[in-house]
Each structure stands twice: as structure tokens, then as C-alpha cells.
Design a protein around this motif. Structure first.
Motif, PDB file in Angstrom:
ATOM      1  N   PRO A 220      -7.227   3.772   6.465  1.00  0.00           N
ATOM      2  CA  PRO A 220      -6.392   4.776   5.804  1.00  0.00           C
ATOM      3  C   PRO A 220      -7.083   6.146   5.808  1.00  0.00           C
ATOM      4  O   PRO A 220      -8.306   6.255   5.766  1.00  0.00           O
ATOM      5  CB  PRO A 220      -6.248   4.263   4.371  1.00  0.00           C
ATOM      6  N   ALA A 221      -6.289   7.191   5.843  1.00  0.00           N
ATOM      7  CA  ALA A 221      -6.835   8.548   5.888  1.00  0.00           C
ATOM      8  C   ALA A 221      -7.546   8.906   4.579  1.00  0.00           C
ATOM      9  O   ALA A 221      -8.440   9.758   4.558  1.00  0.00           O
ATOM     10  CB  ALA A 221      -5.715   9.544   6.157  1.00  0.00           C
ATOM     11  N   ALA A 222      -7.183   8.275   3.487  1.00  0.00           N
ATOM     12  CA  ALA A 222      -7.810   8.577   2.198  1.00  0.00           C
ATOM     13  C   ALA A 222      -9.285   8.193   2.190  1.00  0.00           C
ATOM     14  O   ALA A 222     -10.072   8.762   1.437  1.00  0.00           O
ATOM     15  CB  ALA A 222      -7.067   7.859   1.081  1.00  0.00           C
ATOM     16  N   LEU A 223      -9.684   7.220   3.030  1.00  0.00           N
ATOM     17  CA  LEU A 223     -11.085   6.822   3.067  1.00  0.00           C
ATOM     18  C   LEU A 223     -11.974   7.899   3.673  1.00  0.00           C
ATOM     19  O   LEU A 223     -13.158   7.985   3.353  1.00  0.00           O
ATOM     20  CB  LEU A 223     -11.242   5.516   3.846  1.00  0.00           C
ATOM     21  N   ASP A 224     -11.413   8.735   4.527  1.00  0.00           N
ATOM     22  CA  ASP A 224     -12.208   9.812   5.117  1.00  0.00           C
ATOM     23  C   ASP A 224     -12.642  10.827   4.067  1.00  0.00           C
ATOM     24  O   ASP A 224     -13.739  11.375   4.128  1.00  0.00           O
ATOM     25  CB  ASP A 224     -11.426  10.519   6.229  1.00  0.00           C
ATOM     26  N   ALA A 225     -11.797  11.087   3.105  1.00  0.00           N
ATOM     27  CA  ALA A 225     -12.102  12.094   2.080  1.00  0.00           C
ATOM     28  C   ALA A 225     -12.792  11.487   0.857  1.00  0.00           C
ATOM     29  O   ALA A 225     -13.153  12.218  -0.059  1.00  0.00           O
ATOM     30  CB  ALA A 225     -10.812  12.784   1.653  1.00  0.00           C
ATOM     31  N   LEU A 226     -12.985  10.189   0.863  1.00  0.00           N
ATOM     32  CA  LEU A 226     -13.562   9.521  -0.305  1.00  0.00           C
ATOM     33  C   LEU A 226     -14.988   9.984  -0.580  1.00  0.00           C
ATOM     34  O   LEU A 226     -15.350  10.248  -1.730  1.00  0.00           O
ATOM     35  CB  LEU A 226     -13.513   8.010  -0.113  1.00  0.00           C
ATOM     36  N   ASP A 227     -15.805  10.115   0.459  1.00  0.00           N
ATOM     37  CA  ASP A 227     -17.188  10.559   0.266  1.00  0.00           C
ATOM     38  C   ASP A 227     -17.236  11.952  -0.342  1.00  0.00           C
ATOM     39  O   ASP A 227     -18.041  12.217  -1.245  1.00  0.00           O
ATOM     40  CB  ASP A 227     -17.948  10.552   1.586  1.00  0.00           C
ATOM     41  N   ASP A 228     -16.405  12.849   0.146  1.00  0.00           N
ATOM     42  CA  ASP A 228     -16.399  14.216  -0.376  1.00  0.00           C
ATOM     43  C   ASP A 228     -15.967  14.239  -1.838  1.00  0.00           C
ATOM     44  O   ASP A 228     -16.538  14.984  -2.647  1.00  0.00           O
ATOM     45  CB  ASP A 228     -15.475  15.105   0.449  1.00  0.00           C
ATOM     46  N   ARG A 229     -14.984  13.437  -2.190  1.00  0.00           N
ATOM     47  CA  ARG A 229     -14.529  13.404  -3.578  1.00  0.00           C
ATOM     48  C   ARG A 229     -15.611  12.849  -4.502  1.00  0.00           C
ATOM     49  O   ARG A 229     -15.825  13.354  -5.610  1.00  0.00           O
ATOM     50  CB  ARG A 229     -13.259  12.561  -3.695  1.00  0.00           C
ATOM     51  N   ILE A 230     -16.311  11.812  -4.059  1.00  0.00           N
ATOM     52  CA  ILE A 230     -17.374  11.222  -4.877  1.00  0.00           C
ATOM     53  C   ILE A 230     -18.525  12.206  -5.042  1.00  0.00           C
ATOM     54  O   ILE A 230     -19.031  12.400  -6.154  1.00  0.00           O
ATOM     55  CB  ILE A 230     -17.867   9.897  -4.261  1.00  0.00           C
ATOM     56  N   MET A 231     -18.942  12.854  -3.971  1.00  0.00           N
ATOM     57  CA  MET A 231     -20.038  13.811  -4.069  1.00  0.00           C
ATOM     58  C   MET A 231     -19.644  15.006  -4.934  1.00  0.00           C
ATOM     59  O   MET A 231     -20.468  15.527  -5.691  1.00  0.00           O
ATOM     60  CB  MET A 231     -20.468  14.274  -2.669  1.00  0.00           C
ATOM     61  N   GLY A 232     -18.401  15.437  -4.848  1.00  0.00           N
ATOM     62  CA  GLY A 232     -17.921  16.527  -5.703  1.00  0.00           C
ATOM     63  C   GLY A 232     -17.918  16.133  -7.166  1.00  0.00           C
ATOM     64  O   GLY A 232     -18.321  16.917  -8.034  1.00  0.00           O
ATOM     65  N   ALA A 233     -17.482  14.911  -7.469  1.00  0.00           N
ATOM     66  CA  ALA A 233     -17.477  14.434  -8.856  1.00  0.00           C
ATOM     67  C   ALA A 233     -18.896  14.309  -9.398  1.00  0.00           C
ATOM     68  O   ALA A 233     -19.161  14.634 -10.562  1.00  0.00           O
ATOM     69  CB  ALA A 233     -16.749  13.092  -8.951  1.00  0.00           C
ATOM     70  N   LEU A 234     -19.833  13.854  -8.574  1.00  0.00           N
ATOM     71  CA  LEU A 234     -21.224  13.757  -9.012  1.00  0.00           C
ATOM     72  C   LEU A 234     -21.826  15.132  -9.276  1.00  0.00           C
ATOM     73  O   LEU A 234     -22.593  15.316 -10.223  1.00  0.00           O
ATOM     74  CB  LEU A 234     -22.058  12.999  -7.978  1.00  0.00           C
ATOM     75  N   ALA A 235     -21.488  16.107  -8.455  1.00  0.00           N
ATOM     76  CA  ALA A 235     -21.989  17.473  -8.665  1.00  0.00           C
ATOM     77  C   ALA A 235     -21.441  18.051  -9.965  1.00  0.00           C
ATOM     78  O   ALA A 235     -22.166  18.702 -10.724  1.00  0.00           O
ATOM     79  CB  ALA A 235     -21.617  18.349  -7.477  1.00  0.00           C
ATOM     80  N   ILE A 236     -20.169  17.804 -10.231  1.00  0.00           N
ATOM     81  CA  ILE A 236     -19.567  18.289 -11.487  1.00  0.00           C
ATOM     82  C   ILE A 236     -20.233  17.613 -12.671  1.00  0.00           C
ATOM     83  O   ILE A 236     -20.555  18.268 -13.672  1.00  0.00           O
ATOM     84  CB  ILE A 236     -18.044  18.036 -11.484  1.00  0.00           C
TER      85      ILE A 236
END
Length: 88
Positions: free
Chosen positions: A14-30
Motif C-alpha cells: 500500500p502507498a501509505a506504507l511509504d509515508a509511514l517512516d516520515d510520519r513516525i519520525m515527525g511524531a518523534l521529533a514533535i
């Protein structure tokens, strides 16, 4: 089990898995920024609290009063058990 793995290998991800790493890293930074801000806020609150206590303690000082000595031969207290239980 080998057949199931071959089937999974043929299916597109699924295309959502490609953006999963970016979302997780963004949430960790926040979360990291919020933790740093919370530490700063707690340090400020502690400083204000301690500073206010020091200022209030040094600005409002009442004169010291010596306590009356306890003597068995002094005048009886009005709330002593012997006076409360005695009928007069």
C-alpha cells in the motif's frame, strides 16, 4: 507457508506504507520538542515558586515570641481534663 509468502511477494505494498517512516519520525521529533519545552516550563515554575517563597519569607517577618514555660505548679488550664470532668 512457502506458497503464502510467494503470494505476499506478488502483491504490491500500500502507498501509505511509504509515508509511514516520515510520519513516525515527525511524531518523534514533535514529542522530543514537547519534552524539552516541558522541562523548561517545569524549571521556570520551580524557580518562580522558590523565588516567591524566599521573597515572601524575607519580606514578611513577624517578631519571634518566646513560648510560655510548662510548669506543673502554674495556673491550671481551662481545658485541662480535671477541670472539664469536675462538676462545679
Amino acid at each position: 507457508m512457502d506458497e503464502e509468502l510467494r503470494i505476499l511477494n506478488r502483491i504490491d505494498l500500500p502507498a501509505a506504507l511509504d509515508a509511514l517512516d516520515d510520519r513516525i519520525m515527525g511524531a518523534l521529533a514533535i514529542r522530543r520538542r514537547e519534552a524539552v519545552a516541558m522541562r523548561r516550563l517545569m524549571a521556570l515554575a520551580a524557580f518562580v515558586s522558590l523565588g516567591g517563597g524566599i521573597v515572601a519569607g524575607s519580606a514578611i517577618s513577624q517578631p519571634a515570641v518566646a513560648a510560655s514555660p510548662l510548669t506543673p505548679f502554674g495556673p491550671p488550664s481551662a481545658l485541662a481534663p480535671s477541670t472539664l470532668l469536675g462538676v462545679q
